[in-house]
Write an enzyme that holds these catalytic residues in place. Structure first.
Site, PDB file in Angstrom:
ATOM      1  N   ASP A 132       0.935  -1.223  -0.081  1.00 27.96           N
ATOM      2  CA  ASP A 132       0.015  -0.012  -0.075  1.00 27.96           C
ATOM      3  C   ASP A 132       0.737   1.397  -0.105  1.00 27.96           C
ATOM      4  OD1 ASP A 132      -2.663  -0.652  -0.223  1.00 27.96           O
ATOM      5  OD2 ASP A 132      -2.972  -0.966   2.026  1.00 27.96           O
ATOM      6  N   ARG A 182      -0.849  -0.398  -8.899  1.00 26.37           N
ATOM      7  CA  ARG A 182      -2.296   0.291  -8.549  1.00 26.37           C
ATOM      8  C   ARG A 182      -2.220   1.840  -8.442  1.00 26.37           C
ATOM      9  NH1 ARG A 182      -3.340  -0.883  -2.569  1.00 26.37           N
ATOM     10  NH2 ARG A 182      -4.246  -2.821  -3.403  1.00 26.37           N
TER      11      ARG A 182
END
Length: 306
Positions: A132, A182
């Site tokens: 992340d 992402r």
């Protein structure tokens, strides 16, 4: 202005205590978080998978301050990955990991070793890990860890935030064969020196980054709920002759479920970012910042005494 207030509140322990103690908070949490336990998140993962959706699990807990907490976070991921395999939920369900939860702020080497153990467990279970994105101060360390992990686990994904001025360059470096990236707008309050401040500038950066990823050799993971950006992503995929198997959309649990279903129905892969755990406050506040119209939720949570 409202978004900035929510992001500031996400880091306030005082407001956090008020919100967490308010009865109405239960409704807020249920909207965005799968539950506190692995049992709950596995059940929700099963329901989403049965609807044709892919999933990325996130165990909430980025405020790790001790070695013991970092070890506990690692162990939770190892446990849930093993349970995913046992439940037959891999490879549809992967995991998202914040290195701060694994002790990055205390010891970068320790966080790397913990992340490596999770990547090894995920590979054995037949699934993947995505690192992340967090605040800009951790970006260099996170990307350095990514490089090391990819030596043995090349499918390890990266998350990049379009609101950071550096992200176009990071996209160019990471847009290589097999690289899973992402791209999201960004959910942390950042100074103007490192981040675009207006929504328009962030959107423009997102599109520039999207063009780099779609024209590259990697696997773009387009993380947005914005209808305009979704349409642009579909257009860019056609322009660069990408099939729907060569990129995916990602959306948050509890946000635009009908759009998720529409995209799946049109042949796209849609991965739902599915958080769980007791440390939900900072995550939920950033979700409210994404949609300031939800300010009423926060107001009721803070003022309710029923």
């Amino acid at each position: 202005m409202l978004r900035s207030l929510f992001l500031a509140a996400a880091g306030s322990s005082r407001i956090g205590r008020l919100v967490e103690s308010a009865p109405v908070s239960r409704g807020i949490v249920q909207r965005f978080v799968a539950g506190h336990s692995a049992d709950e998140v596995l059940q929700v993962s099963r329901e989403l998978a049965d609807d044709g959706l892919a999933v990325s699990l996130d165990h909430l807990g980025e405020d790790t301050r001790t070695i013991e907490q970092a070890v506990a976070a690692r162990d939770e991921y190892l446990s849930v990955v093993g349970r995913l395999k046992g439940a037959g939920l891999t490879p549809a369900v992967e995991v998202s990991v914040k290195l701060s939860a694994l002790g990055q702020r205390m010891d970068e080497k320790l966080a790397y070793e913990h992340a490596r153990a999770i990547c090894a467990a995920a590979a054995e279970a037949g699934t993947t890990v995505t690192l992340d994105a967090e605040d800009h101060g951790s970006t260099d360390a996170t990307l350095e860890t990514l490089v090391e992990l990819r030596r043995d686990f090349p499918s390890t994904g990266a998350a990049l935030q379009a609101h950071l001025r550096r992200t176009e360059g990071d996209c160019r470096e990471l847009s290589t064969a097999g690289s899973r990236v992402r791209l999201c707008k960004g959910a942390y309050a950042e100074p103007e020196s490192v981040a675009f401040q207006s929504a328009l500038d962030v959107d423009k950066s997102f599109v520039r980054c999207l063009n780099i990823l779609m024209s590259g050799e990697g696997y773009p993971m387009v993380a947005t709920h914005d209808p305009r950006l979704i349409a642009i992503a579909e257009d860019r995929a056609r322009w660069f002759d990408r099939s729907t198997s060569e990129y995916e959309f990602q959306m948050l649990y509890g946000v635009r479920a009908e759009e998720q279903s529409r995209l799946v129905g049109s042949g796209h892969t849609v991965r739902v970012y599915l958080p769980y755990g007791a440390e939900w406050y900072g995550y939920v506040m950033r979700r409210l910042a994404d949609r300031p119209a939800n300010m009423a939720f926060l107001a009721r949570a803070v003022t309710s005494r029923n």
